[in-house]
Design a protein around this motif. Structure first.
Motif, mmCIF file in Angstrom:
data_model
loop_
_atom_site.group_PDB
_atom_site.id
_atom_site.type_symbol
_atom_site.label_atom_id
_atom_site.label_comp_id
_atom_site.label_asym_id
_atom_site.label_seq_id
_atom_site.Cartn_x
_atom_site.Cartn_y
_atom_site.Cartn_z
ATOM 1 N N LYS A 55 0.824 -1.206 0.000
ATOM 2 C CA LYS A 55 0.000 0.000 0.000
ATOM 3 C C LYS A 55 0.862 1.262 0.000
ATOM 4 O O LYS A 55 0.588 2.226 -0.721
ATOM 5 N N LEU A 56 1.923 1.254 0.806
ATOM 6 C CA LEU A 56 2.798 2.418 0.910
ATOM 7 C C LEU A 56 3.754 2.538 -0.265
ATOM 8 O O LEU A 56 3.966 3.632 -0.805
ATOM 9 N N ARG A 57 4.348 1.413 -0.667
ATOM 10 C CA ARG A 57 5.447 1.462 -1.634
ATOM 11 C C ARG A 57 5.007 1.350 -3.090
ATOM 12 O O ARG A 57 5.815 1.560 -3.990
ATOM 13 N N MET A 58 3.737 1.008 -3.334
ATOM 14 C CA MET A 58 3.221 1.022 -4.700
ATOM 15 C C MET A 58 2.457 2.306 -4.988
ATOM 16 O O MET A 58 1.926 2.477 -6.076
ATOM 17 N N ASP A 59 2.423 3.180 -4.020
ATOM 18 C CA ASP A 59 1.807 4.482 -4.218
ATOM 19 C C ASP A 59 2.626 5.282 -5.231
ATOM 20 O O ASP A 59 3.850 5.150 -5.297
ATOM 21 N N ASN A 60 1.950 6.106 -6.005
ATOM 22 C CA ASN A 60 2.644 6.879 -7.042
ATOM 23 C C ASN A 60 3.641 7.878 -6.466
ATOM 24 O O ASN A 60 4.530 8.364 -7.176
ATOM 25 N N ASN A 61 3.506 8.206 -5.181
ATOM 26 C CA ASN A 61 4.430 9.147 -4.553
ATOM 27 C C ASN A 61 5.653 8.469 -3.950
ATOM 28 O O ASN A 61 6.544 9.135 -3.425
ATOM 29 N N ALA A 62 5.703 7.144 -4.002
ATOM 30 C CA ALA A 62 6.834 6.418 -3.426
ATOM 31 C C ALA A 62 8.082 6.599 -4.287
ATOM 32 O O ALA A 62 7.997 6.892 -5.483
ATOM 33 N N GLN A 63 9.243 6.439 -3.664
ATOM 34 C CA GLN A 63 10.506 6.472 -4.406
ATOM 35 C C GLN A 63 10.441 5.456 -5.543
ATOM 36 O O GLN A 63 9.982 4.327 -5.366
ATOM 37 N N ASN A 64 10.884 5.834 -6.727
ATOM 38 C CA ASN A 64 10.757 4.970 -7.909
ATOM 39 C C ASN A 64 11.352 3.587 -7.702
ATOM 40 O O ASN A 64 10.773 2.578 -8.096
ATOM 41 N N GLU A 65 12.543 3.539 -7.082
ATOM 42 C CA GLU A 65 13.245 2.260 -6.947
ATOM 43 C C GLU A 65 12.488 1.287 -6.035
ATOM 44 O O GLU A 65 12.325 0.121 -6.355
ATOM 45 N N ILE A 66 11.997 1.759 -4.885
ATOM 46 C CA ILE A 66 11.247 0.870 -3.987
ATOM 47 C C ILE A 66 9.885 0.569 -4.587
ATOM 48 O O ILE A 66 9.304 -0.509 -4.359
ATOM 49 N N HIS A 67 9.355 1.484 -5.363
ATOM 50 C CA HIS A 67 8.100 1.278 -6.104
ATOM 51 C C HIS A 67 8.246 0.083 -7.046
ATOM 52 O O HIS A 67 7.391 -0.815 -7.074
ATOM 53 N N GLU A 68 9.346 0.044 -7.794
ATOM 54 C CA GLU A 68 9.598 -1.058 -8.734
ATOM 55 C C GLU A 68 9.843 -2.375 -7.991
ATOM 56 O O GLU A 68 9.406 -3.440 -8.440
ATOM 57 N N ILE A 69 10.541 -2.304 -6.868
ATOM 58 C CA ILE A 69 10.792 -3.507 -6.067
ATOM 59 C C ILE A 69 9.469 -4.083 -5.560
ATOM 60 O O ILE A 69 9.235 -5.296 -5.610
ATOM 61 N N ALA A 70 8.576 -3.222 -5.091
ATOM 62 C CA ALA A 70 7.270 -3.671 -4.590
ATOM 63 C C ALA A 70 6.460 -4.342 -5.691
ATOM 64 O O ALA A 70 5.824 -5.383 -5.464
ATOM 65 N N PHE A 71 6.466 -3.774 -6.894
ATOM 66 C CA PHE A 71 5.745 -4.364 -8.026
ATOM 67 C C PHE A 71 6.293 -5.751 -8.347
ATOM 68 O O PHE A 71 5.542 -6.687 -8.610
ATOM 69 N N GLU A 72 7.619 -5.898 -8.323
ATOM 70 C CA GLU A 72 8.225 -7.189 -8.633
ATOM 71 C C GLU A 72 7.918 -8.220 -7.545
ATOM 72 O O GLU A 72 7.656 -9.394 -7.847
ATOM 73 N N MET A 73 7.938 -7.801 -6.295
ATOM 74 C CA MET A 73 7.580 -8.712 -5.202
ATOM 75 C C MET A 73 6.150 -9.221 -5.374
ATOM 76 O O MET A 73 5.874 -10.420 -5.224
ATOM 77 N N LEU A 74 5.245 -8.310 -5.675
ATOM 78 C CA LEU A 74 3.848 -8.697 -5.884
ATOM 79 C C LEU A 74 3.712 -9.658 -7.058
ATOM 80 O O LEU A 74 2.990 -10.657 -6.983
ATOM 81 N N ARG A 75 4.410 -9.375 -8.143
ATOM 82 C CA ARG A 75 4.337 -10.244 -9.330
ATOM 83 C C ARG A 75 4.781 -11.666 -8.985
ATOM 84 O O ARG A 75 4.136 -12.641 -9.392
#
Length: 226
Positions: A186-206
């Motif tokens: 919820k926190l790290r896939m938010d559009n305001n999150a740092q890009n790098e942790i945002h991408e890591i969160a997406f990959e973890m979910l995948r």
């Protein structure tokens, strides 16, 4: 180098979480109960009954820059690498530079920096950061050698690493129960999150989604996650 995520362990599934919620009644899984699992998990999550979701665990090995590592530290429920392992990683001089740096052109000359960042030497900020990182890593190793002679190996390791930059890559051994994983996403896939942790969160979910073990759990959190 790029940041990377590996799913190295997954424990439990939708049925385990549902059984945890049914502890006050019969935990025998009949076909009728299995059919009720999707609705049960959705009701639990939407009504704030999140404790049963702690019965599911996901375990990742993540190579990432220190800035992203700090974000992971805020959510982890497992121990991280031992000090000896961390020292070995820092000596490998792995680092990460986001693409935005290479897309941003250098537009100034600062003679006070001895020509370090000039348009003649660097056409973009990615090249500047590469140069800066190489210098930082060189100074780290030279300082480490001199400090080890004077203060011993342990103190030298603790002190010389101050030369390392935020883009140095280290490995994180991170576990989440599914309750904390939901809050992390919820926190790290938010559009305001740092890009790098945002991408890591997406990959973890995948990676978790691909296992098929928590399909109804993910859908209960948000249809987007399923």
């Amino acid at each position: 180098m790029y940041n990377s995520v590996e799913l190295i362990g997954i424990y439990g599934d939708d049925e385990i979480i549902a059984c945890s919620a049914w502890t006050s009644t019969s935990r025998e899984l009949t076909e009728e109960k299995r059919a009720r699992i999707p609705k049960l998990l959705e009701d639990l999550w939407s009504n704030g009954h999140e404790t049963p979701f702690e019965k599911g665990i996901v375990h990742f090995l993540i190579d990432c820059d220190i800035a992203s590592h700090i974000h992971l530290l805020k959510h982890r429920i497992s121990s991280l690498n031992a000090e000896s392992a961390r020292y070995k990683e820092l000596k490998e001089d792995k680092f990460y530079i986001p693409e935005e740096f290479y897309d941003c052109k250098v537009s100034y000359v600062d003679n006070d920096l001895g020509g370090f960042t000039t348009p003649e030497r660097h056409s973009n900020w990615g090249e500047v950061l590469e140069d800066h990182t190489s210098t930082s890593n060189y100074l780290y190793h030279e300082c480490l050698k001199d400090m080890e002679k004077q203060y011993g190996r342990k103190r030298a390791k603790e002190t010389a690493r101050y030369f390392k930059l935020y883009n140095s890559q280290i490995q994180s051994d991170v576990s989440f129960n599914m309750r904390s994983f939901a809050n992390f996403l919820k926190l790290r896939m938010d559009n305001n999150a740092q890009n790098e942790i945002h991408e890591i969160a997406f990959e973890m979910l995948r990676l978790v989604r691909e296992t098929g073990k928590f399909t109804h759990t993910l859908r209960a959190w948000d249809k987007y996650y399923a």
